[in-house]
Motif scaffolding. Structure first.
Motif, PDB file in Angstrom:
ATOM      1  N   VAL A   1      34.735  -5.228  59.365  1.00 18.59           N
ATOM      2  CA  VAL A   1      35.264  -5.640  60.672  1.00 18.59           C
ATOM      3  C   VAL A   1      34.697  -7.003  61.075  1.00 18.59           C
ATOM      4  O   VAL A   1      35.422  -7.888  61.574  1.00 18.59           O
ATOM      5  CB  VAL A   1      34.944  -4.578  61.732  1.00 18.59           C
ATOM      6  CG1 VAL A   1      35.279  -5.086  63.129  1.00 18.59           C
ATOM      7  CG2 VAL A   1      35.735  -3.299  61.453  1.00 18.59           C
ATOM      8  N   ALA A   2      33.393  -7.221  60.843  1.00 20.02           N
ATOM      9  CA  ALA A   2      32.782  -8.511  61.170  1.00 20.02           C
ATOM     10  C   ALA A   2      33.385  -9.641  60.329  1.00 20.02           C
ATOM     11  O   ALA A   2      33.644 -10.738  60.834  1.00 20.02           O
ATOM     12  CB  ALA A   2      31.270  -8.441  60.955  1.00 20.02           C
ATOM     13  N   LYS A   3      33.619  -9.376  59.046  1.00 21.93           N
ATOM     14  CA  LYS A   3      34.211 -10.405  58.188  1.00 21.93           C
ATOM     15  C   LYS A   3      35.629 -10.756  58.631  1.00 21.93           C
ATOM     16  O   LYS A   3      36.035 -11.925  58.602  1.00 21.93           O
ATOM     17  CB  LYS A   3      34.212  -9.935  56.731  1.00 21.93           C
ATOM     18  CG  LYS A   3      32.829  -9.845  56.100  1.00 21.93           C
ATOM     19  CD  LYS A   3      32.919  -9.377  54.658  1.00 21.93           C
ATOM     20  CE  LYS A   3      31.540  -9.222  54.040  1.00 21.93           C
ATOM     21  NZ  LYS A   3      30.764 -10.463  53.997  1.00 21.93           N
TER      22      LYS A   3
ATOM     23  N   ARG B   1      38.261 -17.455  58.959  1.00 15.77           N
ATOM     24  CA  ARG B   1      39.066 -18.628  59.289  1.00 15.77           C
ATOM     25  C   ARG B   1      39.886 -18.993  58.064  1.00 15.77           C
ATOM     26  O   ARG B   1      39.327 -19.316  57.020  1.00 15.77           O
ATOM     27  CB  ARG B   1      38.177 -19.815  59.681  1.00 15.77           C
ATOM     28  CG  ARG B   1      37.391 -19.593  60.954  1.00 15.77           C
ATOM     29  CD  ARG B   1      38.324 -19.526  62.154  1.00 15.77           C
ATOM     30  NE  ARG B   1      37.594 -19.357  63.402  1.00 15.77           N
ATOM     31  CZ  ARG B   1      37.243 -18.202  63.912  1.00 15.77           C
ATOM     32  NH1 ARG B   1      37.567 -17.083  63.271  1.00 15.77           N
ATOM     33  NH2 ARG B   1      36.571 -18.131  65.045  1.00 15.77           N
ATOM     34  N   PRO B   2      41.210 -18.910  58.169  1.00 18.11           N
ATOM     35  CA  PRO B   2      42.032 -19.216  56.980  1.00 18.11           C
ATOM     36  C   PRO B   2      41.830 -20.646  56.537  1.00 18.11           C
ATOM     37  O   PRO B   2      41.789 -21.567  57.348  1.00 18.11           O
ATOM     38  CB  PRO B   2      43.470 -18.965  57.469  1.00 18.11           C
ATOM     39  CG  PRO B   2      43.405 -19.086  58.961  1.00 18.11           C
ATOM     40  CD  PRO B   2      42.032 -18.619  59.354  1.00 18.11           C
ATOM     41  N   GLN B   3      41.704 -20.841  55.226  1.00 17.72           N
ATOM     42  CA  GLN B   3      41.516 -22.168  54.653  1.00 17.72           C
ATOM     43  C   GLN B   3      42.848 -22.745  54.213  1.00 17.72           C
ATOM     44  O   GLN B   3      43.733 -22.027  53.771  1.00 17.72           O
ATOM     45  CB  GLN B   3      40.561 -22.107  53.447  1.00 17.72           C
ATOM     46  CG  GLN B   3      39.168 -21.588  53.810  1.00 17.72           C
ATOM     47  CD  GLN B   3      38.271 -21.497  52.593  1.00 17.72           C
ATOM     48  OE1 GLN B   3      38.708 -21.750  51.472  1.00 17.72           O
ATOM     49  NE2 GLN B   3      37.026 -21.136  52.817  1.00 17.72           N
ATOM     50  N   THR B   4      42.944 -24.076  54.341  1.00 21.86           N
ATOM     51  CA  THR B   4      44.164 -24.763  53.925  1.00 21.86           C
ATOM     52  C   THR B   4      44.151 -24.932  52.421  1.00 21.86           C
ATOM     53  O   THR B   4      43.234 -25.538  51.861  1.00 21.86           O
ATOM     54  CB  THR B   4      44.263 -26.136  54.602  1.00 21.86           C
ATOM     55  OG1 THR B   4      44.194 -25.955  56.023  1.00 21.86           O
ATOM     56  CG2 THR B   4      45.568 -26.824  54.243  1.00 21.86           C
ATOM     57  N   THR B   5      45.132 -24.388  51.758  1.00 17.49           N
ATOM     58  CA  THR B   5      45.209 -24.452  50.302  1.00 17.49           C
ATOM     59  C   THR B   5      45.837 -25.774  49.874  1.00 17.49           C
ATOM     60  O   THR B   5      46.569 -26.408  50.626  1.00 17.49           O
ATOM     61  CB  THR B   5      46.046 -23.289  49.765  1.00 17.49           C
ATOM     62  OG1 THR B   5      47.368 -23.361  50.335  1.00 17.49           O
ATOM     63  CG2 THR B   5      45.408 -21.956  50.151  1.00 17.49           C
TER      64      THR B   5
ATOM     65  N   THR C   1      41.562  -6.542  52.603  1.00 17.77           N
ATOM     66  CA  THR C   1      41.923  -7.322  51.411  1.00 17.77           C
ATOM     67  C   THR C   1      43.142  -8.210  51.651  1.00 17.77           C
ATOM     68  O   THR C   1      43.290  -9.253  51.000  1.00 17.77           O
ATOM     69  CB  THR C   1      42.219  -6.379  50.236  1.00 17.77           C
ATOM     70  OG1 THR C   1      43.255  -5.452  50.625  1.00 17.77           O
ATOM     71  CG2 THR C   1      40.980  -5.613  49.836  1.00 17.77           C
ATOM     72  N   LEU C   2      44.010  -7.831  52.570  1.00 16.32           N
ATOM     73  CA  LEU C   2      45.182  -8.651  52.878  1.00 16.32           C
ATOM     74  C   LEU C   2      44.841  -9.831  53.781  1.00 16.32           C
ATOM     75  O   LEU C   2      45.586 -10.820  53.805  1.00 16.32           O
ATOM     76  CB  LEU C   2      46.261  -7.786  53.552  1.00 16.32           C
ATOM     77  CG  LEU C   2      46.771  -6.586  52.736  1.00 16.32           C
ATOM     78  CD1 LEU C   2      47.768  -5.783  53.548  1.00 16.32           C
ATOM     79  CD2 LEU C   2      47.377  -7.042  51.428  1.00 16.32           C
ATOM     80  N   VAL C   3      43.731  -9.731  54.512  1.00 16.51           N
ATOM     81  CA  VAL C   3      43.365 -10.784  55.463  1.00 16.51           C
ATOM     82  C   VAL C   3      42.346 -11.750  54.864  1.00 16.51           C
ATOM     83  O   VAL C   3      42.470 -12.969  55.010  1.00 16.51           O
ATOM     84  CB  VAL C   3      42.809 -10.159  56.759  1.00 16.51           C
ATOM     85  CG1 VAL C   3      42.349 -11.240  57.735  1.00 16.51           C
ATOM     86  CG2 VAL C   3      43.862  -9.274  57.412  1.00 16.51           C
ATOM     87  N   LEU C   4      41.344 -11.215  54.161  1.00 17.81           N
ATOM     88  CA  LEU C   4      40.250 -12.034  53.660  1.00 17.81           C
ATOM     89  C   LEU C   4      40.637 -12.742  52.377  1.00 17.81           C
ATOM     90  O   LEU C   4      41.677 -12.455  51.772  1.00 17.81           O
ATOM     91  CB  LEU C   4      39.010 -11.163  53.437  1.00 17.81           C
ATOM     92  CG  LEU C   4      38.487 -10.398  54.666  1.00 17.81           C
ATOM     93  CD1 LEU C   4      37.338  -9.490  54.280  1.00 17.81           C
ATOM     94  CD2 LEU C   4      38.060 -11.365  55.759  1.00 17.81           C
TER      95      LEU C   4
END
Length: 317
Positions: free
Chosen positions: A134-136, A141-145, A60-63
């Motif tokens: 784990v796959a997610k 890929r972090p999105q630019t806000t 939850t902290l990464v996705l």
């Protein structure tokens, strides 16, 4: 919070989580033994349930977006399942000593079936949900806000505003008034010398470091410069002037096209016209050369003829 305080806070949280896991581990181990797990499986069973909770929390902290909501649902579901199993462990004292019947977690059959189904499905769910999380995380890929883009834009504007502004132009002093012609000037009175006039300095804008802006599309017909349209006679005159000294072998359509600046079709037409003119000119010159001796002989005979012969020639003519 400074680095040292943050480190102490993280260490305290890890210690609390570790102690909570140890308490829950005892209850989940007894539940696993009651549903038929051997000693090794019962020892690993708490890591299956509570370990997936920790994994879902990190996810939850990464996705973000839908993947983050999915990780939160997994975290909530396994937290509720661990809470139910710990609650059952507290209600059934026989689970503590291992004297409960195999596969019996409650006296009421429907409740017992539901609890056994819950306890046995958690390891399978850990395999599925854990692999998916784990796959997610690996493919995330972090999105630019928009806030980050706005911050970058503000930084660029701030850097532009920090550029050194050009100094204002100095103001030239007013020159001293000149004496009126015809007015006597006292020799003893000191005359003021006009201060030199300093031309104003214009602020020159800094040259752009970027190159000229390229055209992003096709230039419309109205914006293009119009070339003067030449008539066929003008084109023929220009071709004659350009090819006057050319040999016949050099008289090609490509050479005429480059010299006059026209298309290939018009160049071929001019080539044919010029070759025809040259051929006709040579033929006329040859006829003239052939007729010249005959005319000279006729004039010579006419000059030496008698008056009677001239009269006869005139009558014959």
């Amino acid at each position: 919070m400074k680095g040292k305080g943050r480190t102490l806070l993280v260490a305290a949280l890890v210690a609390v989580v570790g102690m909570a896991f140890r308490v829950s581990w005892n209850a989940l181990r007894d539940i696993a033994g009651a549903i038929g797990a051997d000693q090794a499986a019962a020892t690993l069973y708490p890591f299956v349930v509570d370990g997936l909770m920790a994994l879902a929390l990190v996810a939850t902290l990464v996705l973000d977006g839908d993947d983050r909501r999915f990780a939160l649902r997994v975290l909530g579901a396994y937290t509720a399942a661990s809470l139910v199993l710990n609650y059952v462990h507290g209600l059934v004292p026989d689970l503590h000593g291992g004297s409960v019947d195999w596969g019996r977690l409650a006296d009421w059959d429907p409740a017992n079936w539901a609890l056994v189904l819950l306890a046995t499905s958690l390891p399978v769910g850990s395999i599925y949900f854990g692999s998916d999380l784990v796959a997610k995380v690996l493919h995330h890929r972090p999105q630019t806000t928009p806030d980050a883009e706005k911050t970058t834009q503000v930084g660029v504007e701030r850097s532009t505003s920090d550029l050194r502004e050009p100094a204002p132009a100095p103001v030239a002093p007013d020159p001293a008034p000149l004496p009126i012609p015809g007015t006597p000037v006292d020799a003893d009175e000191p005359t003021e010398t006009a201060a030199p006039v300093v031309p104003p300095v214009r602020a020159v804008a800094a040259e752009s470091t970027t190159g000229p802006r390229r055209a992003t599309g096709r230039v419309p017909e109205s914006a293009r410069p119009k070339r003067p349209t030449r008539t066929p006679d003008q084109l023929l005159a220009e071709a004659r002037s350009a090819t006057r000294t050319w040999a016949d072998s050099d008289l090609t359509a490509e050479a005429i096209r480059k010299a006059v600046g026209i298309g290939a079709n018009k160049a071929r037409e001019l080539r044919d016209t010029l070759k025809t003119e040259r051929t006709e000119g040579r033929a006329a010159e040859q006829r003239h050369q052939m007729e010249t001796p005959e005319l000279e002989a006729a004039f010579a005979r006419l000059a030496t003829a008698t008056p009677a012969d001239r009269a006869a020639l005139e009558v014959a003519a």
